[in-house]
Design a protein around this motif. Structure first.
Motif, PDB file in Angstrom:
ATOM      1  N   UNK A 107     -22.818 -14.840  14.612  1.00 11.90           N
ATOM      2  CA  UNK A 107     -22.300 -14.689  13.030  1.00 11.90           C
ATOM      3  C   UNK A 107     -22.080 -15.914  12.649  1.00 11.90           C
ATOM      4  N   UNK A 108     -22.413 -15.523  10.984  1.00  8.33           N
ATOM      5  CA  UNK A 108     -22.009 -16.485  10.130  1.00  8.33           C
ATOM      6  C   UNK A 108     -20.359 -15.897   9.422  1.00  8.33           C
ATOM      7  N   UNK A 109     -19.383 -16.392   9.128  1.00 10.14           N
ATOM      8  CA  UNK A 109     -18.125 -15.834   8.558  1.00 10.14           C
ATOM      9  C   UNK A 109     -18.916 -15.695   7.063  1.00 10.14           C
ATOM     10  N   UNK A 110     -19.735 -15.956   6.349  1.00  8.48           N
ATOM     11  CA  UNK A 110     -20.218 -14.791   5.342  1.00  8.48           C
ATOM     12  C   UNK A 110     -21.173 -13.942   5.077  1.00  8.48           C
ATOM     13  N   UNK A 111     -21.334 -13.250   6.365  1.00  4.21           N
ATOM     14  CA  UNK A 111     -22.044 -12.251   6.822  1.00  4.21           C
ATOM     15  C   UNK A 111     -21.438 -10.556   6.560  1.00  4.21           C
ATOM     16  N   UNK A 112     -22.532 -10.187   5.908  1.00  3.13           N
ATOM     17  CA  UNK A 112     -22.239  -9.151   5.967  1.00  3.13           C
ATOM     18  C   UNK A 112     -22.058  -7.884   6.557  1.00  3.13           C
ATOM     19  N   UNK A 113     -23.751  -7.976   7.355  1.00  2.00           N
ATOM     20  CA  UNK A 113     -23.722  -7.186   7.882  1.00  2.00           C
ATOM     21  C   UNK A 113     -24.490  -8.186   9.634  1.00  2.00           C
ATOM     22  N   UNK A 114     -24.296  -7.537  10.580  1.00  2.00           N
ATOM     23  CA  UNK A 114     -24.986  -8.333  11.852  1.00  2.00           C
ATOM     24  C   UNK A 114     -26.177  -8.117  11.844  1.00  2.00           C
ATOM     25  N   UNK A 115     -27.138  -8.893  11.429  1.00  3.42           N
ATOM     26  CA  UNK A 115     -28.644  -9.181  11.514  1.00  3.42           C
ATOM     27  C   UNK A 115     -28.979  -8.200  12.961  1.00  3.42           C
ATOM     28  N   UNK A 116     -28.232  -8.432  13.728  1.00  5.54           N
ATOM     29  CA  UNK A 116     -29.535  -7.632  15.372  1.00  5.54           C
ATOM     30  C   UNK A 116     -29.580  -7.101  14.834  1.00  5.54           C
ATOM     31  N   UNK A 117     -28.339  -5.873  14.832  1.00  6.86           N
ATOM     32  CA  UNK A 117     -27.842  -4.679  14.892  1.00  6.86           C
ATOM     33  C   UNK A 117     -27.422  -3.391  14.243  1.00  6.86           C
ATOM     34  N   UNK A 118     -27.263  -4.389  12.795  1.00  6.17           N
ATOM     35  CA  UNK A 118     -26.726  -3.737  11.302  1.00  6.17           C
ATOM     36  C   UNK A 118     -25.736  -3.350  11.411  1.00  6.17           C
ATOM     37  N   UNK A 119     -24.825  -3.939  12.498  1.00  2.00           N
ATOM     38  CA  UNK A 119     -23.230  -2.806  11.775  1.00  2.00           C
ATOM     39  C   UNK A 119     -23.111  -3.786  10.865  1.00  2.00           C
ATOM     40  N   UNK A 120     -22.272  -3.182   9.531  1.00  2.00           N
ATOM     41  CA  UNK A 120     -21.106  -3.842   8.747  1.00  2.00           C
ATOM     42  C   UNK A 120     -20.322  -4.824   9.381  1.00  2.00           C
ATOM     43  N   UNK A 121     -20.597  -6.012   9.075  1.00  3.97           N
ATOM     44  CA  UNK A 121     -18.866  -6.259   8.866  1.00  3.97           C
ATOM     45  C   UNK A 121     -17.969  -7.099   8.193  1.00  3.97           C
ATOM     46  N   UNK A 122     -18.419  -6.951   7.163  1.00  7.89           N
ATOM     47  CA  UNK A 122     -17.224  -7.069   5.934  1.00  7.89           C
ATOM     48  C   UNK A 122     -18.623  -6.259   4.796  1.00  7.89           C
ATOM     49  N   UNK A 123     -16.815  -6.255   3.905  1.00  6.12           N
ATOM     50  CA  UNK A 123     -17.516  -5.911   2.381  1.00  6.12           C
ATOM     51  C   UNK A 123     -17.893  -6.805   1.469  1.00  6.12           C
ATOM     52  N   UNK A 124     -18.732  -6.002   0.590  1.00  2.00           N
ATOM     53  CA  UNK A 124     -18.898  -7.642  -0.204  1.00  2.00           C
ATOM     54  C   UNK A 124     -18.030  -7.413  -1.867  1.00  2.00           C
ATOM     55  N   UNK A 125     -17.646  -7.899  -2.540  1.00  2.00           N
ATOM     56  CA  UNK A 125     -17.149  -7.670  -3.788  1.00  2.00           C
ATOM     57  C   UNK A 125     -17.490  -6.912  -4.952  1.00  2.00           C
ATOM     58  N   UNK A 126     -16.963  -5.655  -5.203  1.00  2.00           N
ATOM     59  CA  UNK A 126     -18.128  -5.130  -6.523  1.00  2.00           C
ATOM     60  C   UNK A 126     -18.400  -6.439  -7.443  1.00  2.00           C
ATOM     61  N   UNK A 127     -18.180  -7.238  -8.008  1.00  3.60           N
ATOM     62  CA  UNK A 127     -18.034  -7.874  -8.773  1.00  3.60           C
ATOM     63  C   UNK A 127     -18.562  -9.160  -8.767  1.00  3.60           C
ATOM     64  N   UNK A 128     -18.488  -9.785  -7.309  1.00  2.00           N
ATOM     65  CA  UNK A 128     -18.716 -11.511  -7.522  1.00  2.00           C
ATOM     66  C   UNK A 128     -19.729 -11.179  -6.585  1.00  2.00           C
ATOM     67  N   UNK A 129     -19.358 -10.693  -5.378  1.00  2.00           N
ATOM     68  CA  UNK A 129     -20.629  -9.933  -4.254  1.00  2.00           C
ATOM     69  C   UNK A 129     -20.485 -10.655  -2.997  1.00  2.00           C
ATOM     70  N   UNK A 130     -19.402 -11.011  -3.144  1.00  2.88           N
ATOM     71  CA  UNK A 130     -18.936 -12.601  -2.503  1.00  2.88           C
ATOM     72  C   UNK A 130     -18.220 -11.692  -1.271  1.00  2.88           C
ATOM     73  N   UNK A 131     -18.212 -12.140  -0.360  1.00  2.00           N
ATOM     74  CA  UNK A 131     -18.025 -11.507   1.581  1.00  2.00           C
ATOM     75  C   UNK A 131     -16.761 -11.452   1.969  1.00  2.00           C
ATOM     76  N   UNK A 132     -16.240 -10.284   1.283  1.00  2.00           N
ATOM     77  CA  UNK A 132     -13.611 -10.316   1.930  1.00  2.00           C
ATOM     78  C   UNK A 132     -14.128  -9.834   3.399  1.00  2.00           C
ATOM     79  N   UNK A 133     -12.531 -10.481   3.276  1.00  2.00           N
ATOM     80  CA  UNK A 133     -11.841 -10.357   4.738  1.00  2.00           C
ATOM     81  C   UNK A 133     -11.249  -8.891   4.588  1.00  2.00           C
ATOM     82  N   UNK A 134     -11.450  -8.513   6.006  1.00  2.00           N
ATOM     83  CA  UNK A 134     -10.044  -7.090   5.991  1.00  2.00           C
ATOM     84  C   UNK A 134      -9.806  -7.099   5.739  1.00  2.00           C
ATOM     85  N   UNK A 135      -8.672  -7.920   5.667  1.00  2.00           N
ATOM     86  CA  UNK A 135      -6.882  -7.895   4.887  1.00  2.00           C
ATOM     87  C   UNK A 135      -6.168  -8.001   3.461  1.00  2.00           C
ATOM     88  N   UNK A 136      -7.911  -8.332   2.478  1.00  2.00           N
ATOM     89  CA  UNK A 136      -7.312  -9.387   1.693  1.00  2.00           C
ATOM     90  C   UNK A 136      -7.443  -8.408   0.457  1.00  2.00           C
TER      91      UNK A 136
END
Ligand code: ZN
Ligand code: ZN
Length: 165
Positions: A107-136
């Motif tokens: 998977x790419x660092x910018x992926x929000x979900x895994x494209x193969x199994x659709x597991x959610x990897x990260x949440x997106x920022x509610x404002x700018x939709x950028x992928x966020x790291x878990x600890x941010x």
């Protein structure tokens, strides 16, 4: 006067001797120039290049062989090229190390979900939709506060730690 003595006092001998000296000096200068050319491709330190050239000047003919014994085995450009290749390889490896925790696909660092199994990897920022790291705690792209995730996200595998040298 013997024949030998008359030969050495003749103009022919003088000419031959001068010619021999001339070729010796030319050869000596050529070795010095060759050392300079070779040292510049192998040594970074101008002082070391200077010492190598001086060796060729001070020790005619033999200096070049002494230099060949001690010179670095590789050209600088080869060393640089190899370092670049290693760095590129490490970059590729660290990118490839990012895997989906469920299906192990890349998977790419910018992926929000895994494209193969659709597991959610990260949440997106509610404002700018950028992928966020878990600890941010805050979105680094638009400074929007990150709301704590409703469900705990599976942590992405971090890149393999580089071996200490
Ligand atoms: Zn997956
Ligand atoms: Zn944002």
């Amino acid at each position: 006067m013997t024949v030998v003595a008359s030969f050495f006092s003749s103009g022919t001998w003088l000419a031959v001797r001068n010619l021999l000296i001339f070729f010796a000096v030319v050869f000596w200068l050529a070795t010095v120039f060759w050392i300079y050319k070779d040292a510049r491709r192998r040594l970074e330190d101008p002082w070391l290049i200077g010492v190598s050239v001086m060796l060729g000047v001070i020790v005619p003919f033999l200096g070049v062989f002494v230099y060949m014994l001690f010179r670095p085995p590789e050209y600088l450009e080869d060393v640089r090229e190899r370092e670049l290749e290693i760095k590129a390889m490490e970059d590729r490896l660290s990118k490839r190390d990012l895997h989906c925790p469920v299906c192990r696909s890349e998977v790419d660092v910018s992926f929000l979900v895994c494209p193969i199994c659709t597991t959610k990897l990260k949440q997106a920022c509610v404002n700018c939709k950028q992928p966020l790291e878990a600890l941010w705690q805050v979105c680094p792209y638009c400074e929007t506060q990150v709301e704590p995730a409703a469900v705990a996200l599976p942590a992405l595998e971090p890149p393999r730690r580089r071996r200490a040298r």
